[in-house]
Design a protein around this motif. Structure first.
Motif, PDB file in Angstrom:
ATOM      1  N   ARG A 206      23.987 -10.603  34.995  1.00 30.22           N
ATOM      2  CA  ARG A 206      23.562  -9.998  36.261  1.00 30.22           C
ATOM      3  C   ARG A 206      22.184  -9.399  36.004  1.00 30.22           C
ATOM      4  O   ARG A 206      21.982  -8.670  35.025  1.00 30.22           O
ATOM      5  N   VAL A 207      21.213  -9.710  36.873  1.00 22.79           N
ATOM      6  CA  VAL A 207      19.832  -9.272  36.683  1.00 22.79           C
ATOM      7  C   VAL A 207      19.456  -8.283  37.790  1.00 22.79           C
ATOM      8  O   VAL A 207      19.516  -8.614  38.975  1.00 22.79           O
ATOM      9  N   ILE A 208      19.067  -7.088  37.359  1.00 25.34           N
ATOM     10  CA  ILE A 208      18.598  -6.048  38.274  1.00 25.34           C
ATOM     11  C   ILE A 208      17.141  -5.763  37.942  1.00 25.34           C
ATOM     12  O   ILE A 208      16.806  -5.527  36.779  1.00 25.34           O
ATOM     13  N   VAL A 209      16.290  -5.781  38.959  1.00 18.02           N
ATOM     14  CA  VAL A 209      14.869  -5.476  38.788  1.00 18.02           C
ATOM     15  C   VAL A 209      14.620  -4.073  39.324  1.00 18.02           C
ATOM     16  O   VAL A 209      15.044  -3.738  40.425  1.00 18.02           O
ATOM     17  N   THR A 210      13.935  -3.256  38.536  1.00 11.98           N
ATOM     18  CA  THR A 210      13.483  -1.948  38.998  1.00 11.98           C
ATOM     19  C   THR A 210      11.960  -1.976  38.976  1.00 11.98           C
ATOM     20  O   THR A 210      11.363  -2.380  37.983  1.00 11.98           O
ATOM     21  N   MET A 211      11.352  -1.592  40.097  1.00 15.31           N
ATOM     22  CA  MET A 211       9.891  -1.663  40.186  1.00 15.31           C
ATOM     23  C   MET A 211       9.395  -0.828  41.353  1.00 15.31           C
ATOM     24  O   MET A 211      10.174  -0.425  42.219  1.00 15.31           O
ATOM     25  N   GLU A 212       8.091  -0.588  41.366  1.00 13.42           N
ATOM     26  CA  GLU A 212       7.471   0.026  42.537  1.00 13.42           C
ATOM     27  C   GLU A 212       7.466  -1.015  43.641  1.00 13.42           C
ATOM     28  O   GLU A 212       7.328  -2.215  43.385  1.00 13.42           O
ATOM     29  N   HIS A 213       7.612  -0.565  44.876  1.00 13.00           N
ATOM     30  CA  HIS A 213       7.737  -1.495  46.000  1.00 13.00           C
ATOM     31  C   HIS A 213       6.469  -2.327  46.210  1.00 13.00           C
ATOM     32  O   HIS A 213       6.548  -3.496  46.559  1.00 13.00           O
ATOM     33  N   ASN A 214       5.322  -1.706  45.997  1.00 11.82           N
ATOM     34  CA  ASN A 214       4.044  -2.412  46.179  1.00 11.82           C
ATOM     35  C   ASN A 214       3.180  -2.273  44.937  1.00 11.82           C
ATOM     36  O   ASN A 214       3.300  -1.310  44.189  1.00 11.82           O
ATOM     37  N   ALA A 215       2.278  -3.233  44.744  1.00 12.44           N
ATOM     38  CA  ALA A 215       1.324  -3.187  43.643  1.00 12.44           C
ATOM     39  C   ALA A 215       0.183  -2.243  44.002  1.00 12.44           C
ATOM     40  O   ALA A 215       0.068  -1.790  45.149  1.00 12.44           O
TER      41      ALA A 215
ATOM     42  N   THR B 113       9.174 -16.372  35.604  1.00 16.82           N
ATOM     43  CA  THR B 113       9.971 -16.076  34.426  1.00 16.82           C
ATOM     44  C   THR B 113      11.316 -16.783  34.557  1.00 16.82           C
ATOM     45  O   THR B 113      11.879 -17.256  33.584  1.00 16.82           O
ATOM     46  N   GLY B 114      11.833 -16.838  35.797  1.00 16.23           N
ATOM     47  CA  GLY B 114      13.107 -17.499  36.067  1.00 16.23           C
ATOM     48  C   GLY B 114      13.237 -17.820  37.540  1.00 16.23           C
ATOM     49  O   GLY B 114      12.704 -17.110  38.390  1.00 16.23           O
ATOM     50  N   LYS B 115      13.951 -18.912  37.836  1.00 17.00           N
ATOM     51  CA  LYS B 115      14.168 -19.326  39.221  1.00 17.00           C
ATOM     52  C   LYS B 115      15.541 -18.862  39.692  1.00 17.00           C
ATOM     53  O   LYS B 115      16.549 -19.113  39.022  1.00 17.00           O
ATOM     54  N   SER B 116      15.565 -18.172  40.823  1.00 14.49           N
ATOM     55  CA  SER B 116      16.799 -17.731  41.469  1.00 14.49           C
ATOM     56  C   SER B 116      17.707 -16.962  40.509  1.00 14.49           C
ATOM     57  O   SER B 116      18.902 -17.216  40.429  1.00 14.49           O
ATOM     58  N   VAL B 117      17.129 -15.997  39.786  1.00 13.15           N
ATOM     59  CA  VAL B 117      17.882 -15.269  38.764  1.00 13.15           C
ATOM     60  C   VAL B 117      18.177 -13.810  39.118  1.00 13.15           C
ATOM     61  O   VAL B 117      19.080 -13.207  38.542  1.00 13.15           O
ATOM     62  N   VAL B 118      17.447 -13.230  40.058  1.00 12.76           N
ATOM     63  CA  VAL B 118      17.590 -11.810  40.375  1.00 12.76           C
ATOM     64  C   VAL B 118      18.756 -11.605  41.338  1.00 12.76           C
ATOM     65  O   VAL B 118      18.913 -12.334  42.318  1.00 12.76           O
ATOM     66  N   ASP B 119      19.572 -10.584  41.041  1.00  9.76           N
ATOM     67  CA  ASP B 119      20.702 -10.233  41.896  1.00  9.76           C
ATOM     68  C   ASP B 119      20.420  -9.004  42.762  1.00  9.76           C
ATOM     69  O   ASP B 119      20.863  -8.942  43.904  1.00  9.76           O
ATOM     70  N   ARG B 120      19.703  -8.036  42.206  1.00 11.32           N
ATOM     71  CA  ARG B 120      19.448  -6.778  42.919  1.00 11.32           C
ATOM     72  C   ARG B 120      18.070  -6.263  42.546  1.00 11.32           C
ATOM     73  O   ARG B 120      17.598  -6.458  41.425  1.00 11.32           O
ATOM     74  N   ILE B 121      17.418  -5.577  43.506  1.00 16.95           N
ATOM     75  CA  ILE B 121      16.101  -4.973  43.297  1.00 16.95           C
ATOM     76  C   ILE B 121      16.195  -3.512  43.716  1.00 16.95           C
ATOM     77  O   ILE B 121      16.715  -3.206  44.796  1.00 16.95           O
ATOM     78  N   ILE B 122      15.663  -2.630  42.871  1.00 14.03           N
ATOM     79  CA  ILE B 122      15.636  -1.203  43.185  1.00 14.03           C
ATOM     80  C   ILE B 122      14.184  -0.752  43.172  1.00 14.03           C
ATOM     81  O   ILE B 122      13.478  -0.923  42.173  1.00 14.03           O
ATOM     82  N   THR B 123      13.715  -0.223  44.310  1.00 12.71           N
ATOM     83  CA  THR B 123      12.376   0.350  44.407  1.00 12.71           C
ATOM     84  C   THR B 123      12.506   1.786  44.883  1.00 12.71           C
ATOM     85  O   THR B 123      13.600   2.256  45.164  1.00 12.71           O
ATOM     86  N   GLU B 124      11.374   2.473  44.992  1.00  9.73           N
ATOM     87  CA  GLU B 124      11.400   3.849  45.492  1.00  9.73           C
ATOM     88  C   GLU B 124      11.776   3.915  46.973  1.00  9.73           C
ATOM     89  O   GLU B 124      12.117   4.988  47.485  1.00  9.73           O
ATOM     90  N   LEU B 125      11.736   2.782  47.674  1.00  3.11           N
ATOM     91  CA  LEU B 125      12.066   2.760  49.101  1.00  3.11           C
ATOM     92  C   LEU B 125      13.514   2.410  49.384  1.00  3.11           C
ATOM     93  O   LEU B 125      14.053   2.799  50.421  1.00  3.11           O
ATOM     94  N   GLY B 126      14.127   1.640  48.488  1.00  2.00           N
ATOM     95  CA  GLY B 126      15.499   1.235  48.755  1.00  2.00           C
ATOM     96  C   GLY B 126      16.068   0.316  47.689  1.00  2.00           C
ATOM     97  O   GLY B 126      15.409  -0.007  46.702  1.00  2.00           O
ATOM     98  N   VAL B 127      17.303  -0.103  47.953  1.00  2.00           N
ATOM     99  CA  VAL B 127      18.018  -1.032  47.081  1.00  2.00           C
ATOM    100  C   VAL B 127      18.277  -2.294  47.892  1.00  2.00           C
ATOM    101  O   VAL B 127      18.765  -2.220  49.033  1.00  2.00           O
ATOM    102  N   PHE B 128      17.964  -3.449  47.302  1.00  2.00           N
ATOM    103  CA  PHE B 128      18.038  -4.731  47.990  1.00  2.00           C
ATOM    104  C   PHE B 128      18.904  -5.692  47.192  1.00  2.00           C
ATOM    105  O   PHE B 128      18.741  -5.804  45.973  1.00  2.00           O
ATOM    106  N   ASP B 129      19.792  -6.386  47.859  1.00  2.00           N
ATOM    107  CA  ASP B 129      20.537  -7.462  47.223  1.00  2.00           C
ATOM    108  C   ASP B 129      19.901  -8.784  47.614  1.00  2.00           C
ATOM    109  O   ASP B 129      19.451  -8.948  48.751  1.00  2.00           O
TER     110      ASP B 129
END
Length: 155
Positions: free
Chosen positions: A68-77, A93-109
């Protein structure tokens, strides 16, 4: 180099052991940063063309290992450029590998099914205090679908 202090029951292992754990499917969750994530879960996190890079590291092994791949990052560059995009413009880095993204604005599946317009979309499941759905959509470069049970972002 940083000085570290070992606590009781701490352990270390070599780089070759870490890759054996990854490639042997002994790692069940990967959390890493990203330069861009596409709505379909594509990940770009290892190089910006024209910039000096030491190497891709182990990210490609981690994201291709079936974890399971979770990305944590700032929402914008810097400068406000979108990091959540329809399609990554940076090398993948990978195709269709991310499951969830967490930024300072929200959590995205990542919803790997397509929407009515034929594109993938990110599903907003948690939203930060003081942030609106409209702000998130404006600051994103891909379609954002709001989960039916959107909740406040947890600490």
């Amino acid at each position: 180099k940083e000085t570290v202090t070992f606590l009781p029951s701490s352990s270390t292992f070599s780089s070759s052991d870490s890759f054996a754990m990854i490639r042997g499917a002994h790692v069940h969750l990967t959390i890493l940063g990203a330069l861009q994530v596409a709505a379909n879960g594509d990940l770009a996190n290892w190089v910006i063309p024209g910039k000096m890079v030491k190497g891709m590291g182990g990210a490609m092994d981690l994201v291709s290992s079936g974890t399971r791949v979770i990305v944590t990052m700032e929402h914008n560059a810097k400068g406000g450029a979108h990091k959540l995009v329809d399609s990554c413009s940076l090398p993948l880095t990978g195709k269709s590998v991310v499951d969830r993204i967490i930024t300072e604005l929200g959590v995205f599946d990542v919803d790997k099914n397509t929407t009515s317009n034929g594109h993938s979309a990110l599903k907003l499941v948690e939203i930060a205090d003081g942030v609106t759905v409209e702000e998130i959509r404006e600051r994103s470069g891909c379609e954002i679908v709001v989960h039916d049970n959107l909740i406040a972002m947890q600490q």
